[in-house]
Design an enzyme around this catalytic site. Structure first.
Site, mmCIF file in Angstrom:
data_model
loop_
_atom_site.group_PDB
_atom_site.id
_atom_site.type_symbol
_atom_site.label_atom_id
_atom_site.label_comp_id
_atom_site.label_asym_id
_atom_site.label_seq_id
_atom_site.Cartn_x
_atom_site.Cartn_y
_atom_site.Cartn_z
ATOM 1 N N GLU A 49 0.820 -1.208 0.000
ATOM 2 C CA GLU A 49 0.000 0.000 0.000
ATOM 3 C C GLU A 49 0.863 1.271 0.000
ATOM 4 O O GLU A 49 0.508 2.273 -0.613
ATOM 5 C CB GLU A 49 -0.966 0.010 1.184
ATOM 6 N N GLN A 54 1.665 6.018 -4.422
ATOM 7 C CA GLN A 54 2.157 6.973 -5.415
ATOM 8 C C GLN A 54 2.683 6.333 -6.686
ATOM 9 O O GLN A 54 3.264 6.999 -7.507
ATOM 10 C CB GLN A 54 3.264 7.850 -4.811
ATOM 11 N N TYR A 94 9.991 9.184 -4.130
ATOM 12 C CA TYR A 94 9.378 9.594 -2.851
ATOM 13 C C TYR A 94 10.064 8.847 -1.696
ATOM 14 O O TYR A 94 9.450 8.040 -1.007
ATOM 15 C CB TYR A 94 7.873 9.314 -2.839
ATOM 16 N N TYR A 132 -4.662 7.458 4.629
ATOM 17 C CA TYR A 132 -4.889 6.395 3.653
ATOM 18 C C TYR A 132 -4.222 5.088 4.072
ATOM 19 O O TYR A 132 -4.861 4.033 4.119
ATOM 20 C CB TYR A 132 -4.418 6.793 2.242
ATOM 21 N N GLU A 194 -10.483 -2.506 -1.847
ATOM 22 C CA GLU A 194 -9.614 -2.953 -2.938
ATOM 23 C C GLU A 194 -10.369 -3.022 -4.255
ATOM 24 O O GLU A 194 -9.842 -2.679 -5.318
ATOM 25 C CB GLU A 194 -9.026 -4.335 -2.621
ATOM 26 N N CYS A 211 -17.374 1.803 -19.689
ATOM 27 C CA CYS A 211 -18.668 1.730 -18.992
ATOM 28 C C CYS A 211 -19.480 0.481 -19.340
ATOM 29 O O CYS A 211 -20.115 -0.095 -18.453
ATOM 30 C CB CYS A 211 -19.464 3.003 -19.231
HETATM 31 N N1 ADE Z 1 -4.389 0.736 -5.228
HETATM 32 C C1 ADE Z 1 -3.920 0.992 -4.001
HETATM 33 N N2 ADE Z 1 -4.125 -0.050 -3.186
HETATM 34 C C2 ADE Z 1 -4.715 -1.009 -3.945
HETATM 35 C C3 ADE Z 1 -5.146 -2.323 -3.701
HETATM 36 N N3 ADE Z 1 -4.987 -2.861 -2.496
HETATM 37 N N4 ADE Z 1 -5.712 -2.999 -4.701
HETATM 38 C C4 ADE Z 1 -5.845 -2.453 -5.898
HETATM 39 N N5 ADE Z 1 -5.453 -1.228 -6.189
HETATM 40 C C5 ADE Z 1 -4.884 -0.505 -5.228
HETATM 41 FE FE1 SF4 Z 2 -16.843 4.564 -14.263
HETATM 42 FE FE2 SF4 Z 2 -18.385 4.207 -16.402
HETATM 43 FE FE3 SF4 Z 2 -18.524 2.532 -14.342
HETATM 44 FE FE4 SF4 Z 2 -19.453 4.998 -14.136
HETATM 45 S S1 SF4 Z 2 -20.207 3.402 -15.461
HETATM 46 S S2 SF4 Z 2 -18.191 3.918 -12.625
HETATM 47 S S3 SF4 Z 2 -17.985 6.119 -15.347
HETATM 48 S S4 SF4 Z 2 -16.769 2.847 -15.684
#
Ligand code: ADE
Ligand code: SF4
Length: 379
Positions: A49, A54, A94, A132, A194, A211
């Site tokens: 994590e 970043q 970082y 976070y 997640e 979508c």
């Molecule tokens: N981005 C940051 N943490 C994550 C996770 N545990 N699984 C998927 N994407 C991420």
């Molecule tokens: Fe994202 Fe499209 Fe799903 Fe809405 S419908 S959460 S814009 S992928």
């Protein structure tokens, strides 16, 4: 008839209630097999994590693997020297993240018997554990019912709720997190968090959300109400990143290079690099190189030979580094040494943590036909 707003918020509540099961069902089928998910333990989840905060998943994987191979447990990390921790993190950027991991590991051993505390409030006390990371580790490793989301999850949520503000602002972020909190399943909070981030990385991407493949499209206001959901979230125009011109001197003496350690705090803190600094307006790179070398080390460069220019981008600025090689007579007494300045052989240099831009300078030494110190010249 109830007014529009009431109707909308009732609809949002209904949608929110269904969000968890749909996301979890999707995640059960589409969850990527990532190294930190293979044999998860709290330590590995923590490291992953910190990287993912970043760094994109695909980029984070090799750094993750190198780091946990080198430091397979909290105890091993706590026992390490800081330089070795920075070396294992080298390239990931970082670097404060690595210094904090190291400090936190020592504190966990000292104060918590070598085990991570199991809730977000207790985690918050440790170095590097911001909101976070604390919430991500508490929910994913220990099942605490708490929202943990980063840029990917916030983007999905902004689209779901037709949020037009900037998710990087504290108010908007709070609003989005409150929406998620109402959807958080009682005992699957980690998977929910997640799943949402993963959906943002693989389906609801920044520029081209898919979508039609999205498990929560029927609840998504951006999908229903906008022609182009990707216009959300709002991204304020970034001002241009400043560009710096820097001169760098590889001062060589008896096959060794003069290197110095950057201050512990701040950019690239604790990493080693060659002397150098910003080129002043109107100053030539060679003059800047000579001046910086003298100011920083007391060394007068006899003659400086240009070896080339390298470019490097950081998150908030970019630099061009003008590299010079200076050979120093070994008869004079050594320049100031000390804990933060040393003469090192290329082999010893290779063991120090150094910024990527410094690696580029070393590569120039080879390319420009300048003999690597201590090695015979080959044509
Ligand atoms: N981005 C940051 N943490 C994550 C996770 N545990 N699984 C998927 N994407 C991420
Ligand atoms: Fe994202 Fe499209 Fe799903 Fe809405 S419908 S959460 S814009 S992928």
């Amino acid at each position: 008839m109830p007014n529009d707003a009431a109707q909308r918020s009732a609809r949002a509540r209904g949608a929110t209630i269904r969000l968890g099961p749909k996301l979890l069902r999707w995640f059960a089928h589409h969850r990527r097999s990532l190294p930190w998910r293979v044999a998860p333990d709290p330590y590995r989840i923590w490291i992953s994590e910190v990287l993912l905060q970043q760094t994109r998943v695909s980029q984070a994987i090799p750094y993750y693997e190198r780091f946990v191979r080198r430091f397979p447990s909290i105890e091993k990390l706590a026992q390490a020297k800081q330089g070795d921790v920075l070396k294992a993190w080298e390239g990931a950027g970082y670097y404060a993240r690595a210094r904090h991991l190291h400090k936190a590991a020592r504190e966990i051993v000292r104060r918590h018997g070598g085990k991570l505390p199991e809730n977000a409030n207790a985690l918050r006390e440790l170095p590097g554990f911001g909101p976070y990371i604390s919430a991500a580790v508490a929910s994913i490793a220990f099942g605490e019912r708490i929202v943990a989301t980063e840029a990917n999850g916030l983007r999905v949520t902004a689209r779901l709720t037709l949020e037009r503000g900037d998710p990087r602002s504290a108010i908007v972020r709070r609003r989005l997190e409150e929406h998620l909190a109402s959807a958080l399943p009682a005992n699957r909070a980690g998977a929910f968090n997640e799943a949402l981030m993963e959906l943002g990385e693989t389906v609801c991407t920044p520029r081209r959300p898919s979508c039609p493949d999205c498990p929560i499209a029927s609840q998504c206001r951006a999908y229903r109400e906008l022609d182009a959901p990707e216009i959300l979230p709002h991204r304020p125009r970034r001002s241009r990143r400043p560009h710096h011109r820097v001169a760098v001197v590889v001062l060589e003496s008896d096959g060794r290079w003069l290197v110095q350690r950057r201050p512990e705090h701040g950019l690239l803190g604790g990493l080693w690099e060659f002397p150098g600094g910003k080129i002043e307006p109107g100053e030539s790179p060679a003059d800047a190189a000579r001046r910086e070398l003298l100011e920083e080390t007391g060394e007068l460069a006899p003659s400086l030979r240009p070896i080339g220019v390298v470019h490097h981008s950081y998150s908030h600025f970019s630099v061009e580094l003008h590299g010079f090689l200076g050979r120093r007579s070994s008869r004079r007494p050594p320049a100031v040494q000390g804990p933060s300045r040393r003469w090192v052989s290329p082999e010893a240099f290779a063991r120090l943590p150094v910024p990527r831009a410094t690696h580029k300078i070393v590569a120039l030494l080879g390319e420009s036909g300048v003999t690597a110190p201590g090695r015979p010249s080959r044509g």
